[in-house]
Design an enzyme around this catalytic site. Structure first.
Site, mmCIF file in Angstrom:
data_model
loop_
_atom_site.group_PDB
_atom_site.id
_atom_site.type_symbol
_atom_site.label_atom_id
_atom_site.label_comp_id
_atom_site.label_asym_id
_atom_site.label_seq_id
_atom_site.Cartn_x
_atom_site.Cartn_y
_atom_site.Cartn_z
ATOM 1 N N SER A 259 1.476 -4.040 -5.797
ATOM 2 C CA SER A 259 0.050 -3.537 -5.710
ATOM 3 C C SER A 259 -0.715 -4.394 -4.725
ATOM 4 O O SER A 259 -0.437 -5.730 -4.885
ATOM 5 C CB SER A 259 -0.612 -3.194 -6.980
ATOM 6 N N HIS A 328 -3.739 0.280 -13.592
ATOM 7 C CA HIS A 328 -2.344 0.088 -14.201
ATOM 8 C C HIS A 328 -2.554 -0.463 -15.732
ATOM 9 O O HIS A 328 -1.695 -0.200 -16.302
ATOM 10 C CB HIS A 328 -1.538 -0.910 -13.226
#
Lengths: 391, 391, 391, 391
Positions: A259, A328
């Site tokens: 990410s 997340h």
């Protein structure tokens, strides 16, 4: 539209949406203001219903109060939604509204109505997941290509490189009322270890088969329709894809992201951390980009500050500063490992000095980590990140 | 469920629905009462939000008031709906609730929440129409067979007789989240004139082709899921079927129903009309059933009173007494012709002394008739009915 | 494979095809020779069966003769075809065979077996037509793009320009056993007159709708699989597309091609026509390509010779010299109009000095023209071509 | 049809098939005779081609001989097959032909042409397997119901009982050119042991799940279209179903049939076996049907003779006398166990005194057993049957 019959309403709704499509931005803003004000509930009704509720606060007196308070705007939007193809048009109407709100924040109450309805209409129960691959209709693939903003695609060949090999997967959510419009999609690479850099994933040669993969890497998640802002799909999609991949490929043991860290450069420059200012300046100079030794020298400092950024930098309300981290970690993932440099594309350099991070979705831990995060903001960290923090 | 993450909620929702399925009727009633009371909004919040609104009634102060007033029950139901297959389970849960309400009317506020959500979820924009025929999956046909209550079917052969011939059509609405469950369906016969009796339609030999038909007769409309009570589909379905048939068969000029009159016998027996009591008694005797002359003698009186029933008998709020009349007249249809005897089945004798009626859907008139009906209760009548009234 | 059971054969067939795929070109040629010789019928059987037939030539004695004469190679190919995905592999095997035959013409008998079987397997009755558009799977579109050789495409944007506008159509034949492999496809432009040039069709802006089109122009027809050489699909495809377009767009009155003339330059250069040699040389010089006056000067001569080429140039067996003309005239079309210059692409200059031609498919005439063509080689000509001939 | 173009042929084919459909049985026989004689090859051509072949028997001279010998009837049938829906019509035409042949065996050569073409058209490579269940279109289920002759169904409820429970499966082969017409289907029960009686399978309550089943019992296999006589599908279907079930339910270890013994009663009555005559008479008396002791007394004798029947009774050409045994043993199955009484239905009593048998499909043995059977007629026997033989 209140007085007319259901089916007649459908025709009126169709005409109204067609008329709306002809408006320019200014006219749309005027239209929004008109709806906000013209389809408001009657204060007298509200006051009367409240008086009854106030005298006897019960489920029975709440119903009329709720009915009095519910903005007729919502009924209007539900009626517009009876026209053929209306749902996507209403989603796009809200995108117009969000744009108009930037100039005129007083339109926010109308946005609340859209948000409230969309949360109902785009309920997870109505979405269907679909794998996207080279046999997907070109019209859908073209949308996917245009909607990919995390790691933009350069054209059909690039798309094919990401979709078609045996060790790649795309999945998207669709809603029956918005047809072939993907609402969110995720790109997955099947690998044999947890990757630290994005470039090899985007460009390197692929393996012929996926059977020996041990790791599923979620390296790009894109929401598509701006008008669905705030309607959350990502968590459901990741969970569903984990389930589907685990069923298809029993050898997969690790589910992890690669990410971006879009807020890192700004946080570093803010000097909030006493050791950040110097590093920020050095990274800005960019010498490390072409000088391997310089990069090696900076690496421990970048990792240390990155670790502090992900675990310590918070918003006023206590949430992680980094928006991707919020997503997340809020889903119950752990901050696994910081990777530097992980992405040398222009945007990643500008926003994060090239920093990337892996979030780990460990099915057995997700629930507990999620709860700890929600309860007291605890951020789960993986061994590599913990080692950096402990240095 | 408020504190937990989206995907975890999905699992909890699944467990909750599974646990609900194990309850008996009494436990369900307890569960409903618990939800009604346990998921109520906080009166203090409501009072505070109202105070702010009361001081400055505006779109801006309405949003927090709406949020304060919206029952958390609705949020709960939306969250339950994230589980796989939840939508149908929630619809059936509401059917249980409606049953429980018959004993305990205080559960009504919870029903209001269901009704409010279902109106949103089952919006016309999300429904798809499908033709039902002999190539439809048997599982769907079996449901259709079981759900047909207007003119019940005797089995597969009976179903086939209604579905398969070239001059017959079935159409149903489906919702993507309830799969192969028909929500409403209509049965159509394609004929060359407006029929006065149901028996020939249900049993007579069929014509080989549909091309020469001039008239589409809607002879049975069935809602299926009790839990969707109050969510109106019928009007949309009829309009859509008219549009599809008109496109497929340009020779069709007349769209008409052959409908029951379920409230006629009770109204006649009520003696509300001074001439009704005697006729009601004579009809009850049933001599006319086996005596053609007797039937011929009674026919003018039955027709006269039937005409008065459809045009004059009203509820307290001014709506037509007959529930089927309310539906079709409310859709903008005209009361075309009373037919006696039109249906000699037991149920039709009991509820309507065998009376039937045609409602005419004349596309060019529907909107004006609908408006006149809504505005001042005007009932559009066809020439045959007007002639009876004028006798 | 003769002795083993059906299902075992399937596995053997799969292994055989897999083994074949590993062979190089030389080994394949060896394999073909082996099959040709090893799976021949037994001359003794043939002689015995013939003797019986010769003594009494009847349907009854023919059956054993046929069985004796049918090459076991055909049985072998039928058995190979039981393997999953075998049909396409066998088609490609024949493409290999055709390549091998260029070096070793003695393999032709084996090709006759393939051709015989394929004519049966790819019978028109087994093909399905499909419209190709922007919602077609990308994998199919990519094949289409690669198979287009008449007017090659430059990439996805070019493909989209031909497929997606409202006034364009693609249709293809597919066979159930070869999956998403198009066997032949045709590209159609919907216009308001009969076009004389290809460039505007390939590049010009499109009209927004197709409803006002009067003319369907078939401007590219491509066979795809070399291994299906000699199995004719084109005629069926054109006829089917004419039928589908006529049903969809009743305003269409003219069905016409815009076709290349691939044999024109060679014929002109051959000097077979006494006036051709000079013109051929002048065209070769190419001054006309950049000199409008020069082109205008040459135009009448080119048209005159083109008209003679299409109506007079014949093969030894009396068929039109031009292969595209053979196809369309054989289908019953008329040679409508020669267009010069119609195509300035390199290939068209080289093969036809830029000449194009329209063939007209006039449904009412097709049968008679086809019969006249087959019977005595009569070539139907349109008014414009007749006018040129008459000059 | 030889002279006309492809597309014109399609129309002619359509007319020809329509005209054929109007003929009565006598006219059809006439039509068949006409085709047999009128579309015969030219003996002069055949003789010339044979002379060339005879002088030099090679692959090269064989091609023209094959072309001369191939009956033009086959070309005619291939051309008829271009009409829409022709394939099924031609299959039914062959069923008519088979009927006509019973009166006029001289039509057999035409049947050879049909058989030859159908073997090509209905090649395994073109078939697709489909699971049949309660979501299958009713039109297909109705065909299944009508085609089931091994254990006939009594109606929809009976069908549902066999299809719908979790421990039941139906599979069928379909051909793309014959649409929703099943060509062959097999009925499977998933059990925990090898059943000896059919009644419990047809009527007993089902288990809720299939996961714990260890045994797949093929208890009914039906060919459907008489016109496909001699085109073998059964072996492929069984093998495919074994593969699909093994993949879906890994706990399945045993694949076995429960099959009728249609030739047993006749063989017993024939007295071919010296001990058979008495037993045949006793069984015919039928006392055992209502007398448990009598049945127990006869059981060892029946089993002994049944074992001899399946392993010893042969046709003149050495194949097993029992037609069902020929099929399964030819597929490589083993004769596992004789079951008496296994089926008390009228037909089974009449044809087999109620005897049934299990054939075992042991994947690892199939190939070897099949080869041994083909090579020298060896019949594989299971332990239970071997034990009976050894008594």
């Amino acid at each position: 539209m209140g007085r007319i019959g259901d089916a007649a309403r459908m025709a009126v709704a169709e005409q109204a949406l067609a008329a709306y499509a002809e408006l320019d931005a200014g006219q749309k803003a005027g239209f929004f203001a008109q709806i906000r004000d013209g389809f408001s509930p009657d204060p007298a009704h509200i006051r009367a219903a409240f008086a009854a509720y106030d005298a006897d606060p019960s489920a029975g007196t709440l119903v009329p109060l709720f009915n009095a308070v519910e903005p007729p705007r919502q009924t209007l939007l539900r009626r517009l939604n009876t026209a053929p193809g209306a749902t996507l048009k209403l989603v796009n109407m809200r995108a117009d509204l969000l744009a108009a709100m930037r100039k005129d924040p007083s339109l926010a109450p109308l946005d609340a109505d859209f948000a409230h309805l969309f949360a109902s209409w785009f309920n997870r129960g109505f979405l269907r997941i679909e794998r996207i691959d080279w046999s997907t209709p070109a019209a859908v693939l073209e949308k996917i290509m245009n909607y990919e903003t995390v790691h933009p695609m350069k054209g059909w060949e690039d798309l094919r490189r990401r979709l078609d090999p045996a060790d790649r997967r795309f999945y998207a959510f669709f809603h029956p009322a918005t047809g072939n419009e993907p609402l969110i999609f995720v790109e997955v690479a099947l690998t044999r270890d947890i990757p630290a850099e994005i470039a090899p994933i985007l460009t390197a040669p692929r393996r012929a088969a996926a059977d020996d993969a041990t790791t599923a890497v979620f390296y790009s998640i894109n929401n598509t329709l701006e008008g669905l802002k705030g309607v959350s799909f990502g968590n459901f999609l990741i969970k569903q894809v984990v389930a589907e991949l685990a069923a298809e490929l029993p050898a997969l043991k690790t589910f992890v992201t690669l990410s971006p860290a879009p807020g890192f450069a700004a946080w570093l420059a803010s000097g909030e951390d006493p050791q950040a200012a110097d590093l920020s300046a050095e990274l800005d100079l960019g010498a490390w980009l072409n000088d391997r030794d310089e990069a090696a020298r900076l690496k421990p400092q970048v990792e240390a500050l990155a670790a502090r950024y992900f675990t310590g930098a918070r918003t006023k309300s206590g949430a992680p500063r980094d928006p991707v981290a919020r997503f997340h970690l809020g889903n119950g993932a752990a901050a696994w490992r910081v990777n530097w440099p992980g992405d040398l594309s222009d945007g990643a350099i500008r926003r994060a000095h090239g920093l990337m991070i892996n979030y780990l979705y460990e099915p057995a831990e997700i629930e507990a980590q999620h709860e700890a995060f929600v309860r007291d903001g605890t951020i789960a960290t993986g061994a590599p990140l913990a080692a950096v923090l402990a240095r």
